[in-house]
Motif scaffolding. Sequence first.
Motif, PDB file in Angstrom:
ATOM      1  N   ILE B   8      26.739  40.631  17.082  1.00  0.00           N
ATOM      2  CA  ILE B   8      26.042  39.593  16.330  1.00  0.00           C
ATOM      3  C   ILE B   8      26.280  38.224  16.951  1.00  0.00           C
ATOM      4  O   ILE B   8      25.384  37.392  16.994  1.00  0.00           O
ATOM      5  CB  ILE B   8      26.495  39.613  14.853  1.00  0.00           C
ATOM      6  N   TYR B   9      27.504  38.004  17.466  1.00  0.00           N
ATOM      7  CA  TYR B   9      27.785  36.675  18.014  1.00  0.00           C
ATOM      8  C   TYR B   9      26.848  36.361  19.175  1.00  0.00           C
ATOM      9  O   TYR B   9      26.399  35.231  19.339  1.00  0.00           O
ATOM     10  CB  TYR B   9      29.272  36.552  18.421  1.00  0.00           C
ATOM     11  N   ASN B  35      30.607  27.533   9.608  1.00  0.00           N
ATOM     12  CA  ASN B  35      30.551  28.018   8.230  1.00  0.00           C
ATOM     13  C   ASN B  35      29.131  27.993   7.675  1.00  0.00           C
ATOM     14  O   ASN B  35      28.742  28.867   6.898  1.00  0.00           O
ATOM     15  CB  ASN B  35      31.477  27.191   7.325  1.00  0.00           C
ATOM     16  N   ARG B  42      24.866  35.302   6.458  1.00  0.00           N
ATOM     17  CA  ARG B  42      25.742  36.239   5.747  1.00  0.00           C
ATOM     18  C   ARG B  42      26.577  37.052   6.728  1.00  0.00           C
ATOM     19  O   ARG B  42      26.539  38.288   6.742  1.00  0.00           O
ATOM     20  CB  ARG B  42      24.935  37.183   4.848  1.00  0.00           C
ATOM     21  N   ILE B  43      27.303  36.340   7.551  1.00  0.00           N
ATOM     22  CA  ILE B  43      28.182  37.011   8.512  1.00  0.00           C
ATOM     23  C   ILE B  43      29.577  36.403   8.415  1.00  0.00           C
ATOM     24  O   ILE B  43      29.752  35.294   7.899  1.00  0.00           O
ATOM     25  CB  ILE B  43      27.679  36.867   9.965  1.00  0.00           C
ATOM     26  N   ASN B  44      30.535  37.118   8.941  1.00  0.00           N
ATOM     27  CA  ASN B  44      31.906  36.629   8.934  1.00  0.00           C
ATOM     28  C   ASN B  44      32.007  35.330   9.750  1.00  0.00           C
ATOM     29  O   ASN B  44      31.469  35.260  10.857  1.00  0.00           O
ATOM     30  CB  ASN B  44      32.814  37.705   9.530  1.00  0.00           C
ATOM     31  N   PRO B  45      32.698  34.316   9.216  1.00  0.00           N
ATOM     32  CA  PRO B  45      32.799  33.044   9.949  1.00  0.00           C
ATOM     33  C   PRO B  45      33.426  33.192  11.342  1.00  0.00           C
ATOM     34  O   PRO B  45      33.083  32.444  12.255  1.00  0.00           O
ATOM     35  CB  PRO B  45      33.688  32.179   9.046  1.00  0.00           C
ATOM     36  N   ALA B  46      34.311  34.169  11.505  1.00  0.00           N
ATOM     37  CA  ALA B  46      34.925  34.374  12.820  1.00  0.00           C
ATOM     38  C   ALA B  46      33.875  34.804  13.848  1.00  0.00           C
ATOM     39  O   ALA B  46      33.960  34.474  15.032  1.00  0.00           O
ATOM     40  CB  ALA B  46      36.038  35.422  12.736  1.00  0.00           C
ATOM     41  N   THR B  47      32.870  35.546  13.376  1.00  0.00           N
ATOM     42  CA  THR B  47      31.790  35.987  14.267  1.00  0.00           C
ATOM     43  C   THR B  47      30.950  34.786  14.702  1.00  0.00           C
ATOM     44  O   THR B  47      30.595  34.649  15.877  1.00  0.00           O
ATOM     45  CB  THR B  47      30.900  37.017  13.548  1.00  0.00           C
ATOM     46  N   LYS B  50      32.791  32.788  17.218  1.00  0.00           N
ATOM     47  CA  LYS B  50      32.764  33.411  18.539  1.00  0.00           C
ATOM     48  C   LYS B  50      31.485  33.011  19.286  1.00  0.00           C
ATOM     49  O   LYS B  50      31.519  32.762  20.494  1.00  0.00           O
ATOM     50  CB  LYS B  50      32.783  34.930  18.353  1.00  0.00           C
TER      51      LYS B  50
END
Lengths: 287, 123
Positions: B8-9, B35, B42-47, B50
Amino acid sequence: MITTTDLCVRYGETTALDALDLDLTPGRIYGLLGRNGAGKTTLLATLAGFRKPSAGRVLLDGEPVFENPRATSRICLIREDGGLGDGIDRLGDILDMARALRKTHDQGYAAALLDRFGLSRRQTLGSLSRGQRSAFGIVVGLASRAPLTMFDEAHLGMDAPGRRIFADELLADYVAHPRTFLLSTHLIEEQSPLFEQVLILHRGRLLLREDVDDLRTRGVAVTGPAALVDDFVTGLTVLGERSLGPTKEVTVYGALAEPDREAARLHGLQLGPVAVQDLFIHLTGGV
Amino acid sequence: MFDDRSPIYRQIADRIKDDVLRGVLTDDQQVMSTNQYAAYYRINPATAAKAFQQLVDEGVIYKRRGVGMFVSAGAQRRLRDRRRERFFGEVLEPMIAEARTLGIPVADIVARIHQLTSPGDGR
């Protein structure tokens, strides 16, 4: 954050968790995947201190969790069977209880979440549908703001709009109040973008732990004439294969080196990615 | 929203690069925060982080401490140069290979290209 060492849980003859070593870093959202009966619910219950390990240890920031209120007050597990109260209990009373039990609980946030899910404090637990009960579990779990918050299939029976509200609220509140989440799910494609890492539990053991985005690059589907495909995949880790007439598709695990990719192109073989859910199915024994 | 098969990133980074290429994002313009991207997609902020790290590494965006991410000066030109290099390998060569499979003479392709790009055509 939370660590398990050599964790075993047995029910009579059945081993639910088998010498499990796990170490969760604080401030991340983890997904817990596994087939039915893989041990997910047992693992979550044991991490939450609801269940005593048969052997091994569970430590939260160095302290045992079982029968240790100091640790368990910082852990919130929402079980799929609810366990939040009795049918005659009103949602408002359950939330007031949750607040009394947990310093981090935010009643204002709980009220806002109730509103988003169309629930009210006056409703009784017994009057809710399966999906509404899950929504209420999400209210209790998110509003707990517990440093370790775990949901066992939070979205069970919830409709698509409800699951979307859950995703939005989870991410928004996680950003505003970073903490550790561990979420078990069978809705892999839908939920996996929310996770930073996934843990795959299989037969009571940790089969795999990986950044979810890396997992998306782990599998390769090789498609072409059966004999050429068989030749090409010799020596590779084959997870599964399917045939349609003279054409064969083989799923291999692990990234292919550039010379291999070049060789595949020369032989007219197609190389395609493998979705996380397909990879999960293959890694846990196929169908 | 994303295909479920590639990281995704990388898909997010590609979208931001497309915005820079098309001029939707211009030099020194601020990019939405990780953020905000995470909440929107709707994805993880870490992604999302990246993706931003990759863009910083590629010189497409830069970070101003405590302020946010901005489009690097000249990013559009550099992205365009890179895509131009890849154009022949990734667009033209497969096209020629396909034409060969179908038995389309090179002369027909050249004629069509002239037709499509002739002045007064409006394209």
